[in-house]
Design a protein around this motif. Sequence first.
Motif, PDB file in Angstrom:
ATOM      1  N   PRO A  31       0.810  -1.232   0.000  1.00  0.00           N
ATOM      2  CA  PRO A  31       0.000   0.000   0.000  1.00  0.00           C
ATOM      3  C   PRO A  31       0.841   1.280   0.000  1.00  0.00           C
ATOM      4  CG  PRO A  31      -0.927  -1.586   1.521  1.00  0.00           C
ATOM      5  CD  PRO A  31       0.404  -2.139   1.079  1.00  0.00           C
ATOM      6  N   GLN A  34       1.975   2.323  -3.730  1.00  0.00           N
ATOM      7  CA  GLN A  34       0.982   2.484  -4.793  1.00  0.00           C
ATOM      8  C   GLN A  34       1.195   3.711  -5.667  1.00  0.00           C
ATOM      9  OE1 GLN A  34      -1.319   0.438  -6.051  1.00  0.00           O
ATOM     10  NE2 GLN A  34      -0.551  -1.084  -4.642  1.00  0.00           N
ATOM     11  N   LYS A  60       0.389  -5.920  -9.398  1.00  0.00           N
ATOM     12  CA  LYS A  60      -0.298  -5.167  -8.339  1.00  0.00           C
ATOM     13  C   LYS A  60      -0.353  -3.672  -8.631  1.00  0.00           C
ATOM     14  CE  LYS A  60      -0.927  -8.743  -5.642  1.00  0.00           C
ATOM     15  NZ  LYS A  60      -2.232  -9.278  -5.348  1.00  0.00           N
ATOM     16  N   ILE A  62       2.220  -1.566  -9.141  1.00  0.00           N
ATOM     17  CA  ILE A  62       3.353  -0.773  -8.670  1.00  0.00           C
ATOM     18  C   ILE A  62       4.186  -0.382  -9.882  1.00  0.00           C
ATOM     19  CG2 ILE A  62       5.425  -0.768  -7.205  1.00  0.00           C
ATOM     20  CD1 ILE A  62       2.707  -1.022  -5.690  1.00  0.00           C
TER      21      ILE A  62
END
Length: 115
Positions: A31, A34, A60, A62
């Motif tokens: 998180p 991000q 994800k 990134i």
Amino acid sequence: MKLFLVFFMLVINVYGSELLTGAQNHKAYLPSLQDKSVAMVVNQSSTVGAKHLVDLFLEKGIKVQTIFAPEHGFRGKADAGEQIKDGVDKKSGLPIVSLYGKHKKPTSDDLKGVD
């Protein structure tokens, strides 16, 4: 502030005494990455299960800007002592900067654009 990730440190899972690598404990820090552009020092052992950590980060969302590769290269295709050259990862299309030989640490130019 530049964010430079190194996944060779071990961490203890807060839910028990199981020993996890930083890569395996990615849910704890994803998180905070991000909205960042990151560079990673990784090799063929930087995996979560059968998936390479770079590939997992990209899945994800990134933004991986640069991969720094130590001896044996990023995906472990180079033999011991073989000269590792800068290049592009065929799977991800990301630039790879060798940290083997005379170039042992990233320069400020290598880290341009990394948050």
